[in-house]
Enzyme design. Structure first.
Site, short mmCIF file in Angstrom:
data_model
loop_
_atom_site.label_atom_id
_atom_site.label_comp_id
_atom_site.label_asym_id
_atom_site.label_seq_id
_atom_site.Cartn_x
_atom_site.Cartn_y
_atom_site.Cartn_z
N GLN A 101 0.83 -1.19 0.00
CA GLN A 101 0.00 0.00 0.00
C GLN A 101 0.88 1.26 0.00
O GLN A 101 1.62 1.52 0.95
CB GLN A 101 -0.95 0.06 1.21
CG GLN A 101 -1.98 1.17 1.02
CD GLN A 101 -2.77 1.49 2.27
OE1 GLN A 101 -2.21 1.89 3.27
NE2 GLN A 101 -4.08 1.32 2.20
N TYR A 188 -5.96 11.29 3.85
CA TYR A 188 -4.56 11.47 3.47
C TYR A 188 -4.46 12.14 2.10
O TYR A 188 -5.45 12.59 1.55
CB TYR A 188 -3.83 10.13 3.55
CG TYR A 188 -3.81 9.57 4.96
CD1 TYR A 188 -3.29 10.32 6.02
CD2 TYR A 188 -4.37 8.33 5.25
CE1 TYR A 188 -3.30 9.83 7.32
CE2 TYR A 188 -4.38 7.84 6.56
CZ TYR A 188 -3.86 8.60 7.59
OH TYR A 188 -3.87 8.12 8.88
N ARG A 235 -7.90 2.27 -2.61
CA ARG A 235 -8.72 2.21 -1.39
C ARG A 235 -9.41 3.54 -1.13
O ARG A 235 -8.78 4.59 -1.12
CB ARG A 235 -7.85 1.85 -0.19
CG ARG A 235 -8.69 1.63 1.08
CD ARG A 235 -7.84 1.13 2.25
NE ARG A 235 -8.49 0.02 2.92
CZ ARG A 235 -8.53 -0.14 4.23
NH1 ARG A 235 -7.95 0.71 5.03
NH2 ARG A 235 -9.14 -1.19 4.76
N GLY A 331 -9.50 -6.84 9.92
CA GLY A 331 -8.41 -6.09 10.51
C GLY A 331 -7.96 -6.59 11.87
O GLY A 331 -7.05 -7.42 11.99
N ARG A 332 -8.57 -6.07 12.92
CA ARG A 332 -8.16 -6.45 14.26
C ARG A 332 -8.33 -7.95 14.50
O ARG A 332 -7.57 -8.55 15.26
CB ARG A 332 -8.95 -5.64 15.30
CG ARG A 332 -8.64 -4.15 15.20
CD ARG A 332 -9.29 -3.34 16.30
NE ARG A 332 -8.92 -1.93 16.18
CZ ARG A 332 -8.86 -1.08 17.17
NH1 ARG A 332 -9.15 -1.48 18.40
NH2 ARG A 332 -8.50 0.16 16.98
#
Length: 374
Positions: A101, A188, A235, A331-332
């Protein structure tokens, strides 16, 4: 026709993914210092999770100005390339596919993280609000703080950053990655260009939505020249509500996110991008993605779609059964369960994540989670 499950193989460009369980990009702040270099601990972390059908690295800055958090890895030095090469070799030995990424935080940074302590760069000189960056205060120690006020990039500088993305893609290819994902979410740099809340430019990169999407378009064209567009993913985080908490977590929320991101998906489809990754809200009581958006996205974008954000096996298989998504990032759950596909297949219990060790630190909460022994 047999019902698809998370263990039905998926064709992603030239790759046949053995399952639809993905390791999504997860910031862990474990790179070696100095130099933000992937070390042996990171190699082990990715190797442990390589039973995933598809893997995306944590956000990896394309240049020194692209860093917004201490100890995140880069892909702009030879030492970093060599470190990542050990990661890709370990993952490939386990038979998985891994994309890098590519990340530039833009204004979500602090002058302490910037070369020569300069101001961060952004499409417009507007500071990021409702978000914190992480700076180092000493060896292994740091603190959260507000981002610094950025300076506006010139038109020429914007084009130079497009070239930096191309160079980062070249570096990722040298490091052995199978492809790259462009981080265009979470407030971002690429997201800053897309958003009406952070882009007030009057040149070719500002104004209309099509102009605001042109930075991303040029980057896709540039990195596709390196890998081929089928090995490029993008993404987005198209959040649909605007509470303060959601702004903190996901950055920028458009006044009409449906129109913004369906237009963006149409552009990606025209450029024959390999996949689209959608990051959903992932905190307790977070809102669901509107079904109308999922349906419109599926109608607009023809290549595989990946969803992530508080997904359980059941939720993923429900979205898969409706045809809205094709593969899913956990994810987690994947952080705490390095053997997640085996646990899903065997229907066994899951480890809980240790929230205190998510960012920075040692192997504790990183490479020491127990695996299931059948």
């Amino acid at each position: 026709m047999t019902q698809k499950t998370l263990f039905t193989p998926l064709q992603l460009g030239e790759f046949t993914l053995r399952n639809r369980i993905a390791l999504p990009p997860l910031t862990r702040c474990r790179s070696e210092q100095p130099g933000n270099v992937p070390g042996e601990m990171m190699v082990e972390y990715y190797r442990q999770r390589a039973s995933a059908g598809f893997m995306v690295t944590e956000g990896t800055q394309i240049e020194p100005r692209g860093q917004g958090y201490a100890w995140t890895p880069g892909i702009h030095s030879q030492e970093q390339i060599a470190g990542w090469k050990k990661v890709t070799e370990a993952v490939h030995q386990q038979g998985s596919v891994i994309f890098c990424q590519l990340w530039h935080v833009g204004r979500v940074s602090h002058h302490e993280l910037q070369p020569a302590k300069q101001a961060p760069v952004a499409p417009s000189a507007v500071p990021a609000e409702g978000v914190r960056v992480f700076i180092e205060t000493g060896p292994g120690a740091g603190m959260l703080t507000a981002p610094s006020v950025p300076r506006e990039l010139s038109t020429q500088e914007v084009k130079e950053i497009v070239e930096l993305y191309r160079l980062a893609a070249e570096n990722a290819k040298e490091a052995g990655f199978d492809g790259i994902e462009l981080h265009s979410a979470n407030g971002y740099l690429i997201n800053q260009f897309i958003s009406e809340h952070s882009n007030f430019r009057t040149d070719e990169y500002g104004g209309s939505l099509q102009n605001r999407l042109s930075f991303l378009r040029e980057i896709i064209v540039a990195v596709s020249a390196v890998f081929g567009s089928d090995k490029v993913g993008v993404r987005f985080a198209p959040l649909f509500t605007t509470t303060d908490e959601e702004r903190v977590y996901l950055g920028l929320v458009e006044s009409d996110p449906h129109a913004t991101y369906i237009s963006a998906a149409q552009m990606l489809n025209e450029l024959q991008v390999g996949y689209l990754s959608i990051a959903e809200a992932d905190w307790d009581n977070s809102p669901d993605m509107p079904e109308a958006f999922r349906i419109a996205l599926r109608e607009t974008f023809r290549a595989p779609i990946m969803y992530s954000g508080r997904y359980t096996r059941e939720k993923a298989e429900q979205v898969l059964s409706k045809g809205w998504g094709d593969f899913f990032g956990f994810g987690r759950t994947f952080i705490a369960n390095p053997d997640l596909p085996a646990r899903f297949k065997q229907n066994v219990g899951l480890n809980s994540v240790d929230s205190a060790t998510l960012y920075g630190g040692t192997g504790k909460g990183y490479t020491d989670y127990p695996v299931y022994n059948s």
